[in-house]
Write an enzyme that holds these catalytic residues in place. Structure first.
Site, short mmCIF file in Angstrom:
data_model
loop_
_atom_site.label_atom_id
_atom_site.label_comp_id
_atom_site.label_asym_id
_atom_site.label_seq_id
_atom_site.Cartn_x
_atom_site.Cartn_y
_atom_site.Cartn_z
N ASP A 193 42.34 -19.21 -16.52
CA ASP A 193 43.69 -19.92 -16.99
C ASP A 193 44.61 -19.74 -15.63
O ASP A 193 43.98 -19.55 -14.56
CB ASP A 193 44.31 -18.99 -18.13
CG ASP A 193 45.46 -19.54 -18.79
OD1 ASP A 193 46.60 -19.22 -18.19
OD2 ASP A 193 45.27 -20.12 -19.65
N LYS B 44 42.35 -14.68 -26.41
CA LYS B 44 42.84 -14.78 -25.11
C LYS B 44 43.08 -13.66 -24.50
O LYS B 44 42.91 -12.76 -25.00
CB LYS B 44 44.46 -15.58 -25.12
CG LYS B 44 45.07 -16.27 -23.90
CD LYS B 44 44.10 -17.86 -23.86
CE LYS B 44 44.79 -18.47 -22.74
NZ LYS B 44 44.15 -19.86 -22.58
#
Length: 445
Positions: free
Chosen positions: A165, A125
């Site tokens: 995201d 991430k």
């Protein structure tokens, strides 16, 4: 003190300033206790100690120039958490709340989510504390170019493949990819997913997380011999995940009563009209309060969490982490909730999850239910590799099959360890077992 609890205490001491990461780890660890009781070899291999420590943490400076010529400096992150199953895979989040603890929690969750898809991708991430709101296209382009100027040396189609995201949509992915191509000196479209269709993107990728939520809910309903007929839903958020979850629910005959943004929520007793939501939130980028201009009979309520006060059968938190607290869970139970379907990452506090379980609410946990997005990203990687584009219908069929398999593997894992129909625990266990097997096969790495 048992092994799992002792490792958690060690993690608490080392990561005391990262509450989101600790929350994510605690939730997973509680599910894994019966696994370690049954498989003592996992403890001997120190799997938990290795699992919770990222393989690599990259932090870097991101200087950029605004339209007035002023220089700003943000912080960029990429955490390559666990690559035992394949290249690191996970989104980039651009939001003022981003710091190392947020990125670690998201990356940790991504390990299990990616494992559940059954596709060869590891967990990672990244992101930045940059706030894209109120910025011009030119400012966002310059920020993305500066961000990628550092990140490009750490990623690649066989190493780490970022996606979008919160705060990172098609526009940002385009700018990031353009800078990567400029720096890398070639057209390697497998290095980012969520790309535009003209340069290697996949059909269904935009809709995938929202659609996947509803496909996963459908499996839950089938298992319990229930249907979508005459059901109602409320959804927090109004971005892509929320929008396409609402679209798919409506197509299945569910009446979506409410949606929200960071300022408040809109309640439409006749059912939300998604054309208005698209106009307000996706085109004009205004407050959701503007919905009342199109439908004066709709009710606007200000404040976070207002959407959970509305009676419904299905609640879909699709905004951000810790959206549903214990008091919201109590309201939902009192108002007849049937199922909670998590569209955001860790949108429900551990206390709220425990309360919902206690009252028999069916729970579709995020790492299983919202895996449709990353699954379709992996399908995009496959199409890039073979230089081919599947049709919308082909990708959608693959997505439905993946969500069906995720539900089955979570249920079977839960049942195997005597937990009955507990998809929260089952998803954690199923994801962990796959990663654990790969880690042990590859030695002490």
């Amino acid at each position: 003190m048992n092994y799992v609890d002792s490792v958690y205490e060690m993690i608490k001491e080392k990561n005391s300033a990262e509450p989101e990461f600790l929350q994510a780890v605690y939730e997973v660890f509680q599910s894994l206790k019966p696994v370690f009781e049954k498989n003592p070899e996992f403890e001997k291999k120190y799997l938990l100690e290795r699992l919770v420590e990222p393989e690599r943490q990259i932090v870097f400076r991101v200087p950029w120039v605004d339209d007035t010529g002023k220089v700003h400096v943000n912080r960029g992150f990429r955490i390559q958490f666990n690559g035992s199953l394949g290249p690191y895979k996970g989104g980039l989040r651009f939001h003022p709340s981003v710091y190392i603890g947020i990125v670690k929690f998201l990356g940790f969750e991504q390990i299990f989510k990616n494992a559940l898809t059954g596709l060869p991708i590891g967990g990672g991430k990244g992101g930045s504390d940059f706030d894209p709101r109120g910025k011009s296209d030119s400012e966002i382009m310059r920020f993305c170019q500066s961000f990628m100027t550092e990140l490009y040396r750490h990623i690649g189609p066989d190493v780490d493949v970022p996606a979008g995201d919160i705060g990172v949509g098609g526009r940002e992915i385009g700018y990031l990819f353009g800078q990567y191509r400029r720096l890398n000196g070639g057209f390697n479209n497998g290095v980012l997913t969520g790309k535009g269709l003209t340069y290697g993107g996949s059909l269904v990728r935009t809709e995938a997380t929202g659609y996947g939520l509803v496909y996963f809910l459908r499996e839950i309903l089938y298992h319990h011999k229930m249907t979508f007929i005459d059901k109602t839903a409320v959804i927090s958020g109004s971005g892509n995940v929320a929008y396409y979850a609402a679209e798919k629910l409506i197509s299945f005959g569910v009446k979506v009563l409410a949606m929200s943004d960071s300022e408040g929520c809109i309640y439409d007793s006749e059912g939300i009209d998604l054309a208005y939501i698209k106009e307000i939130k996706h085109i004009k980028r205004e407050s959701i309060e503007g919905y009342t201009r199109y439908n004066p009979n709709a009710k606007y309520m200000k404040g976070k969490g207002c959407v959970w006060s509305i009676p419904c059968d299905f609640a879909l938190p699709c905004a951000t982490q810790n959206d549903i607290h214990l008091e919201h869970a109590k309201m939902l139970v009192d108002n007849g909730l049937v199922a909670l379907v998590e569209g955001a990452n860790m949108p429900t506090t551990n206390e709220a999850i425990d309360y919902l379980k206690l009252h028999g609410i069916l729970i579709a946990p995020a790492k299983a239910a919202n895996a449709g997005g990353v699954a379709t990203s992996a399908l995009e990687m496959s199409q890039n590799t073979i230089r081919y584009v599947w049709t919308f219908e082909e990708v959608d069929i693959k997505l439905q099959e993946i969500m069906k398999k995720i539900h089955r593997s979570a249920y079977e894992a839960s049942n195997q360890y005597g937990l009955g129909y507990d998809l929260v625990a089952g998803a954690n266990i199923a994801g962990f077992l796959k990663v654990a097997d790969a880690m042990m096969a590859q030695g002490n790495f």
